[in-house]
Write a protein that holds these residues in place. Structure first.
Motif, PDB file in Angstrom:
ATOM      1  N   ASN A 172       0.885  -1.209  -0.283  1.00 35.34           N
ATOM      2  CA  ASN A 172       0.285   0.231   0.135  1.00 35.34           C
ATOM      3  C   ASN A 172       1.035   1.717  -0.130  1.00 35.34           C
ATOM      4  O   ASN A 172       0.029   2.598   0.145  1.00 35.34           O
ATOM      5  CB  ASN A 172      -0.597   0.180   1.005  1.00 35.34           C
ATOM      6  N   SER A 173       1.918   1.204   0.010  1.00 38.11           N
ATOM      7  CA  SER A 173       3.251   2.577  -0.730  1.00 38.11           C
ATOM      8  C   SER A 173       2.799   2.974  -1.895  1.00 38.11           C
ATOM      9  O   SER A 173       2.779   2.246  -2.788  1.00 38.11           O
ATOM     10  CB  SER A 173       4.746   2.101   0.083  1.00 38.11           C
ATOM     11  N   VAL A 174       3.678   4.130  -1.823  1.00 42.94           N
ATOM     12  CA  VAL A 174       3.548   4.398  -3.278  1.00 42.94           C
ATOM     13  C   VAL A 174       4.071   3.912  -4.275  1.00 42.94           C
ATOM     14  O   VAL A 174       5.257   4.002  -3.927  1.00 42.94           O
ATOM     15  CB  VAL A 174       3.409   6.123  -3.526  1.00 42.94           C
ATOM     16  N   PHE A 175       4.064   3.380  -5.388  1.00 38.36           N
ATOM     17  CA  PHE A 175       5.074   2.547  -5.954  1.00 38.36           C
ATOM     18  C   PHE A 175       6.152   3.620  -7.277  1.00 38.36           C
ATOM     19  O   PHE A 175       7.237   3.294  -7.013  1.00 38.36           O
ATOM     20  CB  PHE A 175       4.578   1.729  -7.110  1.00 38.36           C
ATOM     21  N   ILE A 176       5.912   4.901  -7.262  1.00 39.35           N
ATOM     22  CA  ILE A 176       6.923   5.973  -7.581  1.00 39.35           C
ATOM     23  C   ILE A 176       8.229   5.937  -7.170  1.00 39.35           C
ATOM     24  O   ILE A 176       9.031   6.333  -6.888  1.00 39.35           O
ATOM     25  CB  ILE A 176       6.123   7.124  -8.142  1.00 39.35           C
ATOM     26  N   ASP A 177       7.539   6.270  -5.127  1.00 46.56           N
ATOM     27  CA  ASP A 177       8.151   6.727  -4.838  1.00 46.56           C
ATOM     28  C   ASP A 177      10.040   5.669  -4.447  1.00 46.56           C
ATOM     29  O   ASP A 177      10.960   6.138  -3.666  1.00 46.56           O
ATOM     30  CB  ASP A 177       8.064   6.546  -2.872  1.00 46.56           C
ATOM     31  N   LEU A 178       8.895   4.550  -4.896  1.00 49.37           N
ATOM     32  CA  LEU A 178      10.229   3.841  -4.893  1.00 49.37           C
ATOM     33  C   LEU A 178      11.838   3.901  -5.671  1.00 49.37           C
ATOM     34  O   LEU A 178      13.120   3.758  -5.483  1.00 49.37           O
ATOM     35  CB  LEU A 178      10.795   1.943  -5.538  1.00 49.37           C
ATOM     36  N   PHE A 179      12.329   4.795  -6.678  1.00 49.10           N
ATOM     37  CA  PHE A 179      12.802   5.037  -8.448  1.00 49.10           C
ATOM     38  C   PHE A 179      13.217   6.914  -7.572  1.00 49.10           C
ATOM     39  O   PHE A 179      12.557   7.850  -7.073  1.00 49.10           O
ATOM     40  CB  PHE A 179      12.834   5.376  -9.232  1.00 49.10           C
ATOM     41  N   MET A 180      15.172   6.774  -7.764  1.00 45.27           N
ATOM     42  CA  MET A 180      15.073   8.364  -7.736  1.00 45.27           C
ATOM     43  C   MET A 180      15.273   9.103  -8.880  1.00 45.27           C
ATOM     44  O   MET A 180      14.285   8.747  -9.443  1.00 45.27           O
ATOM     45  CB  MET A 180      16.583   7.718  -8.295  1.00 45.27           C
ATOM     46  N   PRO A 181      14.839  10.308  -8.736  1.00 47.86           N
ATOM     47  CA  PRO A 181      14.082  11.714  -9.584  1.00 47.86           C
ATOM     48  C   PRO A 181      15.312  11.606 -11.129  1.00 47.86           C
ATOM     49  O   PRO A 181      16.482  11.673 -11.151  1.00 47.86           O
ATOM     50  CB  PRO A 181      14.465  12.558  -8.861  1.00 47.86           C
ATOM     51  N   SER A 182      13.957  11.279 -12.189  1.00 43.90           N
ATOM     52  CA  SER A 182      14.692  11.715 -13.015  1.00 43.90           C
ATOM     53  C   SER A 182      14.083  11.660 -14.092  1.00 43.90           C
ATOM     54  O   SER A 182      12.854  11.496 -14.039  1.00 43.90           O
ATOM     55  CB  SER A 182      15.341  10.059 -13.781  1.00 43.90           C
ATOM     56  N   GLU A 183      14.375  11.522 -15.321  1.00 37.18           N
ATOM     57  CA  GLU A 183      13.463  11.634 -16.523  1.00 37.18           C
ATOM     58  C   GLU A 183      12.714  10.640 -16.615  1.00 37.18           C
ATOM     59  O   GLU A 183      11.629  10.132 -17.131  1.00 37.18           O
ATOM     60  CB  GLU A 183      14.048  12.553 -18.056  1.00 37.18           C
ATOM     61  N   GLU A 184      12.991   9.541 -16.433  1.00 33.08           N
ATOM     62  CA  GLU A 184      12.638   8.018 -17.001  1.00 33.08           C
ATOM     63  C   GLU A 184      11.825   7.918 -15.575  1.00 33.08           C
ATOM     64  O   GLU A 184      10.949   7.359 -16.219  1.00 33.08           O
ATOM     65  CB  GLU A 184      13.816   6.933 -16.486  1.00 33.08           C
ATOM     66  N   ARG A 185      11.845   8.119 -14.033  1.00 37.57           N
ATOM     67  CA  ARG A 185      11.357   7.960 -13.107  1.00 37.57           C
ATOM     68  C   ARG A 185       9.638   9.074 -13.968  1.00 37.57           C
ATOM     69  O   ARG A 185       8.393   8.579 -13.344  1.00 37.57           O
ATOM     70  CB  ARG A 185      11.291   8.493 -11.943  1.00 37.57           C
ATOM     71  N   ASP A 186       9.813  10.166 -13.781  1.00 36.77           N
ATOM     72  CA  ASP A 186       8.896  11.133 -14.736  1.00 36.77           C
ATOM     73  C   ASP A 186       8.050  10.464 -15.322  1.00 36.77           C
ATOM     74  O   ASP A 186       6.696  10.181 -15.251  1.00 36.77           O
ATOM     75  CB  ASP A 186       9.427  12.563 -15.761  1.00 36.77           C
ATOM     76  N   SER A 187       8.518   9.280 -16.534  1.00 34.16           N
ATOM     77  CA  SER A 187       7.617   9.242 -17.940  1.00 34.16           C
ATOM     78  C   SER A 187       7.237   7.205 -17.198  1.00 34.16           C
ATOM     79  O   SER A 187       5.703   7.677 -17.463  1.00 34.16           O
ATOM     80  CB  SER A 187       9.219   8.400 -18.598  1.00 34.16           C
ATOM     81  N   LEU A 188       7.971   6.925 -15.866  1.00 35.67           N
ATOM     82  CA  LEU A 188       6.848   5.687 -15.459  1.00 35.67           C
ATOM     83  C   LEU A 188       5.440   6.369 -14.724  1.00 35.67           C
ATOM     84  O   LEU A 188       4.851   5.895 -14.615  1.00 35.67           O
ATOM     85  CB  LEU A 188       8.174   4.898 -14.483  1.00 35.67           C
ATOM     86  N   ALA A 189       6.165   7.215 -13.994  1.00 36.02           N
ATOM     87  CA  ALA A 189       4.717   8.060 -13.281  1.00 36.02           C
ATOM     88  C   ALA A 189       4.191   8.171 -14.553  1.00 36.02           C
ATOM     89  O   ALA A 189       2.693   8.554 -13.911  1.00 36.02           O
ATOM     90  CB  ALA A 189       5.042   9.850 -12.529  1.00 36.02           C
ATOM     91  N   ARG A 190       3.915   8.795 -15.614  1.00 34.42           N
ATOM     92  CA  ARG A 190       2.870   8.771 -16.805  1.00 34.42           C
ATOM     93  C   ARG A 190       2.536   8.048 -16.867  1.00 34.42           C
ATOM     94  O   ARG A 190       1.402   8.147 -17.201  1.00 34.42           O
ATOM     95  CB  ARG A 190       3.581   9.993 -17.299  1.00 34.42           C
TER      96      ARG A 190
END
Length: 782
Positions: free
Chosen positions: A258-276
């Motif tokens: 029940n934790s936010v999946f995106i929070d596992l990853f380091m900030p980057s353009e790839e992480r932004d793409s994953l969030a979208r």
């Protein structure tokens, strides 16, 4: 239930028996459970209906016995369905169940004929209903045990037929017939049930084997694979987190759930793409993102697709190793593996970009640097020391530039520095001197100190239309000019260097056709014996009759021939031509031919010499080849082999320009030369230099001790000639005697005399004075 060490895990005989017993007991349990209430009801009804007609002790005893059997059934089948019983217990329990069922069936079989004796018309319907119910109910219970079922059906059929006969006699034959038909149908059903049971067991075996195989493959996959399944809900939160996924993130299942999946990853353009993608519930594939696991950066490759319920499921793979390899490959493609500096590819790319910046291109400066005699360090100290030296040089150069400047290693011991500078030539020269100064400082490697130097060529873009290749060419010309000056020097490119380069290219182009066009010729310079004054030999000297430049001496074009390798065919031409032209000359003289270092590396040299000697009938002992110390510096097996082959042919070997090398004595020890030619550097000024006189005297004594002849070159004055004779020199050649002239001047004795009567020649006067000296010596001796 399968073996853990194979892809297939067949069930053995014990497991098969256990499986069959388990299925039979489970089926029996389900039947007992279903028929327990009806059976208890049947016992109770019979007890109630026949209590007044039958013996109470018999009825109550029989009812108690049936209830005890039902209780025993319940107790025996209590653990069926958990698969935790062993085979021994299963066999024992099944035997007990079978025995109880057998006894129960016998009890029912005995009761119906007994009750038939006391039944009344009002009780007949009850007895018939109970008999029918028990007949079918027990058959249902025993369907998984065909022997018990057959015993029960046959036994109950006999019991019922007996009861019917006691009640109705032969008039009850329709009911008896119906009973037989039902019994036959039940028997057929029992046999079919057993066949179905066998098929079910076979299917279960296959399922167990397949399940075992899949389990083994999954276990192997989980142990070796770096893939994990993950699921997020409509809000992008992790759901159904597996233990392996949690372990891969370095966290716990409860924490991740029940934790936010995106929070596992380091900030980057790839992480932004994953969030979208997660927010839009859109399919994606092979998206590489980074995360921190136990303080270490890891790379995951994610793929996912949306589900019908609004969630998303995907797979994650750890590709850290692959990513490191890709980054390493990218690094190797742009950076030098030894020094970590930019390589030639990255340097050229940066240079092109710098020159494409319009007005800023005017400030681009290129320093092209080459270490002096670095090969000697590699050869004497080893490549490990050489590599560390290159790394140190790269580090020092980087410390002398700004962050936006670029230092590159272009290969070997060549470096380049690219920077922007607005200053003039003075500032560029000062910067180059700083580079040379840091290279000049001693290097300490493994407790030893090494000193080296470098040469630098400087080129600057003077207009806004420079090209990278042209600027590199200019820097290379400047570096060549710096090396021509000597060690630890620099040169700034100018137009004169370009003109010299173009002239060299023109000479190279013309030289490629020089033999085919017949533009080469030989001049000969005589060598005289200082005791007799007679000609001892001729040295063949090459000349190029250039249609525009006139007669060119070897110093004007031979370096080009040497660098391009054209010296080999030209040298072969000289050997053949010299022996051909001198074959018919009068006198017993030797012919001296110069061999270059490149010629000495030719594997066909001895063969060419042998063919020329044979073709013109020349005595091999009259042929002398002159080599310089540069030939021996190569330490090449081919060179040594060629020298030995030339000696085997019978030709002589002379060491030219003796005395100017740094290890001449070692060469004399390594190879037995026939002659030493004293370099003109010691002849020039010998009449006024005591040092030169001492050196020449030492050389002549050394040659005499080693059994070698001596020839002095570059004689230009009578005083030099007289002094060399006194110092023990045997032969001499130079402009005083005769300058080099074409061969036709020496074809006859008269031609020789004419050639040596030149305006600057004093050979005849020398002969007369020498004859007078000999006469006086003879007179004193008599």
């Amino acid at each position: 239930m399968g073996e853990p060490n194979g892809l297939k895990s067949p069930i053995d005989a014990n497991e098969l028996e256990k499986l069959k017993l388990f299925w039979r007991m489970r089926t029996f349990k389900s039947g007992v459970t279903i028929t327990l209430p009806p059976t208890f009801a049947a016992v109770s009804i019979l007890l109630y209906v026949f209590l007044d007609d039958a013996s109470p002790s018999v009825l109550f005893g029989w009812a108690f016995f049936q209830c005890a059997l039902l209780a025993a059934f319940i107790w025996l089948v209590r653990g069926v369905g958990t698969e935790d019983f062993d085979l021994v217990r299963a066999r024992r329990d099944w035997w007990r169940i079978s025995l109880l069922q057998l006894v129960s069936s016998l009890a029912w079989m005995a009761m119906f004929p007994y009750l038939a004796l006391v039944v009344r018309n009002t009780e007949l319907a009850v007895l018939t209903a109970v008999a029918t119910a028990i007949f079918f109910a027990v058959a249902l219970v025993t369907r998984a045990a065909p022997r018990l079922a057959v015993f029960h059906i046959v036994g109950m059929s006999v019991s019922l037929l007996s009861a019917m006969y006691l009640i109705a006699g032969f008039e009850g034959w329709p009911t008896a017939l119906l009973t037989v038909i039902f019994a036959s149908s039940l028997l057929l059903l029992t046999f079919e049930e057993e066949r179905a049971f066998a098929r079910s067991i076979a299917g279960e075996m296959k399922r167990e084997e397949a399940e075992s195989t899949v389990r083994l493959l999954l276990n192997d996959y989980e142990e070796q694979s770096s893939d994990w399944l993950w699921t997020v809900d409509a809000e992008g939160k992790l759901r159904d987190v597996s233990a392996r996924f949690a372990a891969a993130t370095g966290s716990e299942v409860d924490v991740l759930e029940n934790s936010v999946f995106i929070d596992l990853f380091m900030p980057s353009e790839e992480r932004d793409s994953l969030a979208r993608h997660v927010a839009d519930r859109s399919r994606f594939r092979d998206l590489v993102v980074k995360l921190r696991v136990d303080g270490e950066t890891r790379c995951w490759k994610l793929s996912a697709r949306p589900r019908y319920d609004g969630w998303m499921s995907g797979v994650a793979r750890d590709v850290t190793s692959d990513q490191l390899v890709e980054e390493r490959v990218a690094f190797m493609a742009h950076y030098d593996n030894l020094t970590g500096l930019a390589n030639r590819y990255l340097f050229n790319d940066r240079l092109r970009n710098a020159l494409s910046t319009g007005d800023r291109a005017r400030n681009v400066v290129l320093f092209y640097l080459d270490l002096d005699d670095f090969k000697a360090i590699n050869d004497t100290r080893g490549h490990l020391v050489g590599d560390r030296l290159l790394r140190e040089v790269g580090t020092r150069l980087e410390q002398e530039v700004r962050g936006q400047d670029l230092v590159a290693r272009l290969g070997g011991d060549e470096f380049a520095v690219l920077l922007e500078a607005r200053g003039g030539a003075g500032m560029l020269i000062e910067r180059a001197h700083r580079f040379l100064a840091v290279i000049r400082e001693p290097f300490e490697i493994d407790g030893h100190f090494y000193r080296i130097s470098g040469s630098i060529g400087i080129a600057k873009c003077t207009d806004g239309n420079c090209e990278a290749q042209e600027l590199m060419r200019c820097a290379d010309l400047a570096l060549f000019a710096a090396k021509e000056k000597g060690r630890d020097t620099l040169a700034l490119y100018d137009q004169a260097l370009d003109r010299a380069a173009r002239e060299r290219r023109d000479i190279e182009a013309d030289l490629r056709e020089v033999i085919a066009r017949g533009q080469l010729g030989l001049h000969y310079q005589p060598v005289i014996n200082l005791d007799t004054g007679k000609i001892a030999g001729y040295e063949a000297l090459l000349r190029w009759y250039h249609p525009q430049r006139g007669i060119m001496t070897p110093s004007e074009f031979l370096y080009v021939a040497e660098e391009t390798g054209m010296i080999v065919p030209i040298g072969e031409w000289v050997i053949r031509q010299a022996l051909a032209e001198t074959a018919d000359w009068d006198g017993s003289f030797r012919i001296a031919i110069n061999l270059s270092p490149t010629q000495m590396r030719s594997p066909h040299l001895a063969e060419v010499v042998a063919q020329a000697i044979h073709a013109h009938g020349t005595d091999p002992e009259r042929v002398e080849f002159e080599i310089t110390e540069h030939v021996l510096l190569q330490e090449n097996g081919v060179c040594t082999g060629n020298l030995e082959k030339l000696r085997e042919l019978g030709t002589k070997i002379a060491l030219d320009d003796f005395g100017i090398g740094y290890s001449s004595l070692s060469y004399l020890r390594r190879f037995p030369f026939d002659r030493i030619k004293i370099d003109r550097a010691f002849v020039d000024g010998i009449d006024s230099s005591a040092d030169n006189q001492a050196i020449v005297a030492s050389i002549t004594r050394l040659a005499e001790a080693l059994g070698m002849a001596t020839t002095a070159e570059g004689i230009e004055t009578r005083a030099q000639l007289d002094l060399l004779r006194k110092l023990g020199c045997e032969e001499a050649q130079g402009y005083l005697i005769c300058e080099p002239v074409p061969g036709e001047h020496f074809e006859t004795p008269d031609a020789v005399t004419a050639a040596m009567r030149g305006e600057d020649s004093c050979l005849l006067d020398y002969r007369k004075s020498r004859e007078a000296v000999l006469k006086r010596r003879a007179k004193r001796a008599s």
